[in-house]
Scaffold this motif. Structure first.
Motif, short mmCIF file in Angstrom:
data_model
loop_
_atom_site.label_atom_id
_atom_site.label_comp_id
_atom_site.label_asym_id
_atom_site.label_seq_id
_atom_site.Cartn_x
_atom_site.Cartn_y
_atom_site.Cartn_z
N UNK A 1 -80.73 2.06 91.64
CA UNK A 1 -80.48 1.43 90.20
C UNK A 1 -81.26 1.79 89.33
N UNK A 2 -80.88 2.25 88.01
CA UNK A 2 -81.74 2.27 87.13
C UNK A 2 -81.16 1.41 85.98
N UNK A 3 -82.01 0.82 85.07
CA UNK A 3 -81.78 0.04 84.02
C UNK A 3 -82.08 0.48 82.70
N UNK A 4 -80.98 0.18 81.52
CA UNK A 4 -81.31 0.25 80.29
C UNK A 4 -81.02 -0.84 79.61
N UNK A 5 -81.72 -1.30 78.43
CA UNK A 5 -81.42 -2.37 77.61
C UNK A 5 -80.82 -2.02 76.36
N UNK A 6 -80.31 -1.04 76.11
CA UNK A 6 -79.42 -0.85 74.95
C UNK A 6 -78.83 0.60 75.34
N UNK A 7 -77.95 1.11 74.12
CA UNK A 7 -77.18 2.16 74.46
C UNK A 7 -77.99 3.40 74.18
N UNK A 8 -78.99 3.38 73.49
CA UNK A 8 -79.74 4.73 72.96
C UNK A 8 -80.52 4.84 74.40
N UNK A 9 -81.33 3.78 75.06
CA UNK A 9 -82.06 3.98 76.39
C UNK A 9 -81.08 4.61 77.47
N UNK A 10 -79.68 4.10 77.37
CA UNK A 10 -78.83 4.39 78.61
C UNK A 10 -78.58 6.06 78.13
N UNK A 11 -78.14 6.60 77.12
CA UNK A 11 -77.88 7.87 76.84
C UNK A 11 -79.09 8.92 77.39
N UNK A 12 -80.54 8.33 77.07
CA UNK A 12 -81.47 9.09 77.44
C UNK A 12 -81.63 9.33 79.03
N UNK A 13 -81.36 8.21 79.59
CA UNK A 13 -81.42 8.18 80.97
C UNK A 13 -80.10 8.98 81.63
N UNK A 14 -79.04 8.78 80.74
CA UNK A 14 -77.95 9.66 81.48
C UNK A 14 -78.06 11.16 81.46
N UNK A 15 -78.70 11.56 80.38
CA UNK A 15 -79.12 12.98 80.08
C UNK A 15 -80.20 13.56 80.85
N UNK A 16 -80.85 12.71 81.54
CA UNK A 16 -81.87 13.01 82.43
C UNK A 16 -81.87 12.94 83.96
N UNK A 17 -80.80 12.26 83.97
CA UNK A 17 -80.52 11.71 85.76
C UNK A 17 -79.11 11.93 85.89
N UNK A 18 -78.60 11.71 87.14
CA UNK A 18 -77.45 11.95 87.83
C UNK A 18 -76.89 10.65 87.99
N UNK A 19 -75.62 10.00 87.65
CA UNK A 19 -75.48 8.64 87.84
C UNK A 19 -73.76 8.74 88.51
N UNK A 20 -73.60 8.08 89.43
CA UNK A 20 -72.04 7.82 90.11
C UNK A 20 -71.31 6.96 89.06
#
Length: 119
Positions: free
Chosen positions: A27-46
């Motif tokens: 599990x990775x965590x994000x506290x807002x949508x901008x942080x989420x998009x950054x994580x999604x662009x740099x990682x692979x999630x199911x």
């Protein structure tokens, strides 16, 4: 299986993250949508579990981004507001739950979606 939990409420993030880790997920965590998009662009999630109302970028915008760029990612929307749940669904959330949610329902939704790939 790798999950992203996105919510501006640290208690919700902690509950979801700890429970999913105990269930064997990474599990990775994000506290807002901008942080989420950054994580999604740099990682692979199911799976992404996304709150609807957050600062900087709303959950519906994150859903739209995911479905545009990563259409196979499974999205679980969460919100305390029915109108917000509809917005999440309209922008691509695969399933939505009202806050306060039942954590077992969320776990079951993931298991049902990925039944063939889970132990």
């Amino acid at each position: 299986m790798k999950l992203l939990v996105v919510d501006d409420d640290p208690d919700v993030v902690n509950i979801l993250s700890c429970t999913m880790k105990e269930s064997g997920y990474e599990v990775d965590e994000a506290n807002d949508g901008v942080e989420a998009v950054e994580l999604i662009q740099n990682n692979s999630y199911d799976v992404a579990i996304i709150d609807s109302i957050m600062p900087k970028m709303k959950g519906a915008e994150v859903c739209k981004f995911i479905k545009t760029h990563y259409p196979n990612m499974y999205i679980i929307g969460i919100s305390g507001y029915p109108d917000s749940l509809n917005k999440l669904k309209n922008e691509g959330a695969d399933i939505c739950f009202t806050k306060p949610f039942n954590i077992d329902q969320i776990k079951r939704a993931i298991k049902n979606q990925f039944r063939s790939s889970l132990p």
